[in-house]
Each structure stands twice: as structure tokens, then as C-alpha cells.
Write an enzyme that holds these catalytic residues in place. Structure first.
Site, short mmCIF file in Angstrom:
data_model
loop_
_atom_site.label_atom_id
_atom_site.label_comp_id
_atom_site.label_asym_id
_atom_site.label_seq_id
_atom_site.Cartn_x
_atom_site.Cartn_y
_atom_site.Cartn_z
N GLU A 187 -8.79 6.59 3.85
CA GLU A 187 -8.23 6.72 2.51
C GLU A 187 -9.24 6.43 1.41
OE1 GLU A 187 -3.62 5.48 3.49
OE2 GLU A 187 -4.96 3.92 2.69
N CYS A 193 0.86 -1.17 0.00
CA CYS A 193 0.00 0.00 0.00
C CYS A 193 0.90 1.22 0.00
CB CYS A 193 -0.89 0.04 1.23
SG CYS A 193 -2.02 -1.34 1.36
#
Length: 193
Positions: free
Chosen positions: A117, A68
Site C-alpha cells: 500500500e 486503517c
């Protein structure tokens, strides 16, 4: 990460509204920001899992998807995926495909730190073994996709909260991760196009 690395801050529609230092973003009041998740596969359809380094601020020592990260301001997300896979896992990527253009999540750690996010999800295909960077990754392992998806979705594997949420979407794309349909980049949030 360099000390001045910035992330892209977003409004609820996915438009960029500014930037902030990455080191200052994650806390109890984490603003919505642009990120990505990637799942690395080999030619046999095995997925590369990573255990986050023990000194990471968010979810240390937790198993998760391959990689990520956050695109730098103005950086196309596929370029950020390639950059982070090289940095974190020493991988050269054969191809990067968009899978889930609008995935978004919010997760709270036991200590109150929030991750929030808008996080498009990508597939990366590689032909080489990973060489983990200990600053980022504590451990790696290759797992057949069907076994991994079953273990996570049945509750038999402890995994990061974002990965758990992504798995239900990815599992719906079919049993063979190498033949999943590629999403249209036009469906990405405005800040990611």
C-alpha cells in the site's frame, strides 16, 4: 464492507491507474493500492490501539494502530478516515491531520498473502470512548504515546508490520503527539490529492 467496494490501484509514482474490488486485491500478488493509516489520540495524548478481528484476511488478531482502511474511488482520504473511524470504532472525530503523506510499505504474511500500500498516515483527535465493531476490531486499549513508542521501538511489543515501520517516522516528530507538525497535502501522492 459492501460486496462491490473498490480500491484505487496505483503506479509506482502514486498515480491512479484503475480500481479493483477490495475482496479481490489481497493475495500473493497484491497490486500497489491506495490506503491510509490513522492514529487516534485523546486529549491526554494517549493513543488508541486496536487488535484486528480474528476473522480478518490479513493479520488477524494482531495489535496495530487505531484504524486503517481504503478510500473509495474519488473519496478524499480525510473523509475516508472519518468514515472508517465511525464504522470500526463508533468514534466522532474532532479533527484529522495529515502526518506522513508518502508512507508506503509491503509486508508478507506467513501464508504468502501480501499487503502492498501507498498509505498516508493521519492523526485523529477524539473526545469520546471507542465502541468497537466486532466485524473489524477484536479489542481496544488506550496507551500513553511515549510508553507505546518505547515498547514497539525496543522490540517489546508485537505489532503489525506497517505500524512498526510508521513508528520510527512518527517518533521523530517529537514526544507530544498532539503537537506534531501537520504535513502539506500537496506532498500526497497524485491519487490522494
Amino acid at each position: 464492507m459492501t460486496p462491490d467496494e473498490h480500491v484505487v490501484l496505483l503506479d509506482t509514482d502514486g498515480n491512479a491507474i484503475g480500481t479493483a474490488p477490495k475482496t479481490a486485491v489481497h493475495g500473493p500478488d497484491t497490486p500497489l493500492h491506495l490506503a491510509f493509516s490513522s492514529y487516534v489520540f485523546d486529549r491526554q495524548g494517549r493513543v488508541l490501539l486496536t487488535r484486528r478481528a480474528s476473522h480478518k484476511l490479513t493479520w488477524p488478531d494482531v495489535w496495530t494502530n487505531s484504524c486503517c482502511g481504503h478510500p473509495l474511488p474519488g473519496e478524499p482520504i480525510p473523509d475516508a478516515v472519518v468514515r472508517r473511524l465511525s464504522y470500526e470504532l463508533g468514534l466522532q472525530v474532532d479533527r484529522v491531520d495529515l502526518l506522513l503523506p508518502r508512507f508506503s510499505y509491503r509486508a508478507v504474511m506467513d501464508n504468502g498473502i501480501v499487503e502492498r500500500e501507498l498509505c498516508p498516515v493521519y492523526r485523529a483527535v477524539v473526545s469520546a470512548e471507542a465502541v468497537p465493531n466486532p466485524d473489524e476490531v477484536g479489542q481496544v486499549r488506550w496507551v500513553p504515546w511515549k510508553e507505546f513508542a518505547h515498547d514497539v521501538l525496543s522490540g517489546g511489543m508485537d505489532i503489525s508490520p506497517w505500524c512498526r515501520e510508521q513508528l520510527s517516522h512518527l517518533d521523530g516528530l517529537g514526544p507530544d503527539p498532539l503537537s506534531w507538525p501537520v504535513a502539506d497535502p500537496a506532498d500526497l501522492p497524485p491519487a490522494a490529492r
